[in-house]
Design a protein around this motif. Structure first.
Motif, PDB file in Angstrom:
ATOM      1  N   LEU A  63      -3.287 -52.010 -41.369  1.00  0.00           N
ATOM      2  CA  LEU A  63      -4.023 -50.778 -41.671  1.00  0.00           C
ATOM      3  C   LEU A  63      -4.078 -50.489 -43.171  1.00  0.00           C
ATOM      4  O   LEU A  63      -4.788 -49.566 -43.592  1.00  0.00           O
ATOM      5  N   PHE A  64      -3.352 -51.251 -43.966  1.00  0.00           N
ATOM      6  CA  PHE A  64      -3.320 -51.003 -45.413  1.00  0.00           C
ATOM      7  C   PHE A  64      -4.700 -51.010 -46.074  1.00  0.00           C
ATOM      8  O   PHE A  64      -4.955 -50.160 -46.933  1.00  0.00           O
ATOM      9  N   PRO A  65      -5.606 -51.943 -45.732  1.00  0.00           N
ATOM     10  CA  PRO A  65      -6.914 -51.901 -46.398  1.00  0.00           C
ATOM     11  C   PRO A  65      -7.644 -50.565 -46.173  1.00  0.00           C
ATOM     12  O   PRO A  65      -8.232 -50.013 -47.107  1.00  0.00           O
ATOM     13  N   GLY A  66      -7.581 -50.056 -44.953  1.00  0.00           N
ATOM     14  CA  GLY A  66      -8.216 -48.774 -44.665  1.00  0.00           C
ATOM     15  C   GLY A  66      -7.564 -47.628 -45.408  1.00  0.00           C
ATOM     16  O   GLY A  66      -8.250 -46.753 -45.961  1.00  0.00           O
ATOM     17  N   PHE A  67      -6.241 -47.613 -45.422  1.00  0.00           N
ATOM     18  CA  PHE A  67      -5.539 -46.551 -46.138  1.00  0.00           C
ATOM     19  C   PHE A  67      -5.788 -46.647 -47.643  1.00  0.00           C
ATOM     20  O   PHE A  67      -6.027 -45.638 -48.300  1.00  0.00           O
ATOM     21  N   ARG A  74      -8.003 -46.089 -53.522  1.00  0.00           N
ATOM     22  CA  ARG A  74      -7.425 -46.982 -54.529  1.00  0.00           C
ATOM     23  C   ARG A  74      -7.971 -48.405 -54.464  1.00  0.00           C
ATOM     24  O   ARG A  74      -7.647 -49.208 -55.317  1.00  0.00           O
ATOM     25  N   GLY A  75      -8.715 -48.746 -53.446  1.00  0.00           N
ATOM     26  CA  GLY A  75      -9.338 -50.061 -53.351  1.00  0.00           C
ATOM     27  C   GLY A  75      -8.345 -51.209 -53.290  1.00  0.00           C
ATOM     28  O   GLY A  75      -7.237 -51.076 -52.768  1.00  0.00           O
ATOM     29  N   ALA A  76      -8.773 -52.341 -53.869  1.00  0.00           N
ATOM     30  CA  ALA A  76      -7.970 -53.568 -53.814  1.00  0.00           C
ATOM     31  C   ALA A  76      -6.644 -53.411 -54.558  1.00  0.00           C
ATOM     32  O   ALA A  76      -5.619 -53.950 -54.130  1.00  0.00           O
TER      33      ALA A  76
END
Length: 170
Positions: A63-67, A74-76
């Protein structure tokens, strides 16, 4: 792999310690391991709690990419930071466990960290502050590593030697 290979090469088995016996096949060994775990007084609850924490807690990093993008904006870069602090927290958790001597009190450590994983999940899900999220993710990494290693240690110390591999593989 080189360090691991050298370490494995350095392991010495004492004479008479190896108890290789003929098995009746992989399927029968799996069935025997499951039956042993089912009838062992401590393994069932321990494996059930491992199943719950693995199913609910471990997928957090997916779920980190969504958060990072939608919640923390904060993006990448935010994704990289969240992933790094999860690993850093795990490193701290590993150091904590390595400093312990023996397994006395390890069940309490396991149960505390299981509850802490749940708490971290709830808090992280409610946050919209990136810096607090980083702290919670680091704590989550430590708790997940401690929980995983403690459960494996408890399993390996509580089962009969000839069932150790079968139960650990579950």
């Amino acid at each position: 792999f080189l360090v691991f290979s050298v370490a494995l090469w350095m392991v010495r088995v004492k004479p008479g310690e190896s108890k290789s016996k003929k098995t009746s096949g992989v399927i029968n060994d799996i069935v025997a391991g499951v039956a042993y775990a089912r009838h062992h007084p401590g393994l069932g609850p321990l494996m059930l709690t491992m199943l719950v924490t693995s199913t609910i807690g471990r997928p957090l990093s997916a779920l980190f990419p969504g958060f990072a993008g939608a919640v923390f904006d904060r993006g990448a870069e935010g994704l990289a930071i969240l992933t790094a602090v999860l690993g850093a927290g795990a490193l701290v958790g590993g150091i904590f466990l390595a400093r312990r001597s023996g397994i006395a009190g390890l069940t309490k450590v396991f149960l505390f960290n299981m509850a802490a994983i749940g708490g971290c999940l709830v808090v992280f899900g409610a946050l919209d502050n990136f810096h607090l999220g980083v702290v919670v993710v680091a704590a989550m990494g430590a708790c997940m590593l401690i929980n995983s290693a403690a459960s494996q240690t408890l399993i390996q110390h509580s089962v009969d030697e000839d069932m150790r591999g079968r139960t650990s593989s579950m």
